[in-house]
Design an enzyme around this catalytic site. Structure first.
Site, PDB file in Angstrom:
ATOM      1  N   CYS A 118     -76.812 -29.661-112.058  1.00  0.00           N
ATOM      2  CA  CYS A 118     -76.800 -29.890-110.605  1.00  0.00           C
ATOM      3  C   CYS A 118     -77.016 -28.616-109.803  1.00  0.00           C
ATOM      4  O   CYS A 118     -77.867 -28.567-108.909  1.00  0.00           O
ATOM      5  CB  CYS A 118     -75.510 -30.586-110.189  1.00  0.00           C
ATOM      6  SG  CYS A 118     -73.987 -29.633-110.478  1.00  0.00           S
ATOM      7  N   HIS A 140     -69.709 -30.733-108.297  1.00  0.00           N
ATOM      8  CA  HIS A 140     -71.090 -31.235-108.234  1.00  0.00           C
ATOM      9  C   HIS A 140     -71.725 -30.838-106.901  1.00  0.00           C
ATOM     10  O   HIS A 140     -71.031 -30.627-105.912  1.00  0.00           O
ATOM     11  CB  HIS A 140     -71.100 -32.759-108.391  1.00  0.00           C
ATOM     12  CG  HIS A 140     -72.466 -33.339-108.610  1.00  0.00           C
ATOM     13  ND1 HIS A 140     -73.233 -33.064-109.711  1.00  0.00           N
ATOM     14  CD2 HIS A 140     -73.216 -34.174-107.835  1.00  0.00           C
ATOM     15  CE1 HIS A 140     -74.379 -33.724-109.636  1.00  0.00           C
ATOM     16  NE2 HIS A 140     -74.396 -34.398-108.485  1.00  0.00           N
ATOM     17  N   HIS A 151     -80.510 -35.197-106.632  1.00  0.00           N
ATOM     18  CA  HIS A 151     -79.659 -34.297-107.429  1.00  0.00           C
ATOM     19  C   HIS A 151     -79.845 -34.546-108.914  1.00  0.00           C
ATOM     20  O   HIS A 151     -80.330 -35.606-109.338  1.00  0.00           O
ATOM     21  CB  HIS A 151     -78.188 -34.483-107.050  1.00  0.00           C
ATOM     22  CG  HIS A 151     -77.677 -35.880-107.247  1.00  0.00           C
ATOM     23  ND1 HIS A 151     -76.536 -36.174-107.959  1.00  0.00           N
ATOM     24  CD2 HIS A 151     -78.147 -37.082-106.813  1.00  0.00           C
ATOM     25  CE1 HIS A 151     -76.310 -37.486-107.942  1.00  0.00           C
ATOM     26  NE2 HIS A 151     -77.277 -38.052-107.257  1.00  0.00           N
TER      27      HIS A 151
END
Length: 347
Positions: free
Chosen positions: A264, A309, A321
């Site tokens: 990420c 994240h 993402h």
């Protein structure tokens, strides 16, 4: 009869003159019509003193009147000076935004834009256009979209923010050191102020959540919304367009390759690297980059940070993402997890 000395004590109070004299003197003053006329009754032996007394009274009244007029003029002058400060300040009154152009024509190049409530200094007028400077943007705006010199409107669009003065400041659920921590904010972050607490806490909005920060570690400032350059406006869109072409590519833990696989934070880092922006390869560190904005103010290109994240906001409540190994790089709802902070790189 020997002329007696008369002592005068004049007091101007609520439009009335009061005289006090020796017990052996007889003095009557008619104060009708708020000191517009005076009648002093004296014995023949006191005429000389009475005339002097009359002159003193007139002088006192005239002096008081002059002082009152001068005070009124001073107040009026002060108000004029204050209003003059706002005379060339304009506020954009639009539904969304108005373009700032290089020349006074709709054919002119767009050099920036003013969103509703943004302020500018008016430097001139030309054929229905104002020549303005707003922040780092200078150009022309159609006059019909700007309201100039409206002090009440100008003051109403002023923004009060708390600028964080600590490396990491806790935002708490209540105005107490015992209250739970909602999130952390970083030095230099500007938080919208909801209200000030008299007990040393400031009620703010952080990461789209209302909470409290200690007034000892934040400076309250007043600012305004200014125009954005065309580069700032288009920068986020360009980042999104670039990032979306990698949807469907794999997720690789620790990876930074947009084609062969990235995690990420590696995905965000590599997308922005394409635009010459160096970002850390860490979801936790990304919470402190750029400038914090609320989720309600999120624009395409902003980084949305969650617990462990990060994702790139693409607009319309969605993000792109690197989700996980099973899903790879995808588009999903921006609120699929609890949002900790939203960071703007091109601000």
């Amino acid at each position: 009869m020997r002329t007696r000395k008369i002592r005068l004590a004049a007091c101007l109070l609520a439009g009335t003159v009061v005289f006090g004299m020796g017990a052996s003197s007889a003095l009557a003053a008619d104060t009708a019509n708020q000191m517009s006329s005076f009648s002093i009754v004296l014995s023949d032996s006191q005429n000389t003193t009475g005339s002097a007394l009359m002159a003193d009274v007139r002088a006192a009244v005239e002096s008081a009147g002059a002082a009152k007029a001068e005070a009124a003029e001073s107040v009026e002058a002060e108000e004029q000076n204050e209003n003059q400060e706002y005379a060339n300040i304009a506020v954009a009154v639009v539904n969304d935004y108005v373009n700032v152009r290089s020349v006074a024509s709709t054919d002119g190049e767009i050099v920036g834009r003013m969103e509703n409530g943004a302020v500018a200094v008016v430097e001139g007028e030309e054929n229905g256009w104002y020549r303005i400077t707003s922040g780092s943007v200078s150009g022309y705006v159609l006059a019909e979209y700007l309201t100039v010199g409206d002090r009440e409107l100008i003051e109403s669009v002023q923004i009060r923010v708390a600028t964080v003065q600590a490396q990491a400041l806790k935002v708490r659920s209540e105005a107490s050191l015992e209250a739970s921590v909602l999130t952390l904010v970083s030095e230099g972050d500007q938080l919208e102020i909801l209200d000030e607490d008299t007990e040393g806490w400031i009620h703010v909005t952080a990461s789209d959540t209302a909470g409290y920060v200690s007034a000892d570690y934040a400076v309250i400032e007043e600012t305004y919304l200014y125009a954005k350059t065309q580069e700032e406006v288009s920068g986020g869109t360009a980042v999104v367009d670039y990032a979306l072409q990698f949807v469907g590519n794999p997720y690789v833990w620790g990876g930074t390759s947009l084609t062969n696989g990235a995690d990420c934070s590696g995905f965000i880092m590599s997308v922005y690297a394409h635009f010459g922006v160096s970002l850390p390869h860490s979801s936790a560190a990304l919470r402190s980059v750029g400038t914090e904005v609320s989720y309600s103010e999120a624009q395409p290109g902003d980084i949305i940070c969650y617990d462990g994240h990060v994702a790139l906001y693409i607009g319309n409540g969605q993000v792109v993402h690197a989700a996980n190994e099973s899903k790879g790089i995808i588009v999903s709802s921006a609120t699929h997890k609890n949002i900790l902070t939203v960071r703007r790189i091109f601000s």
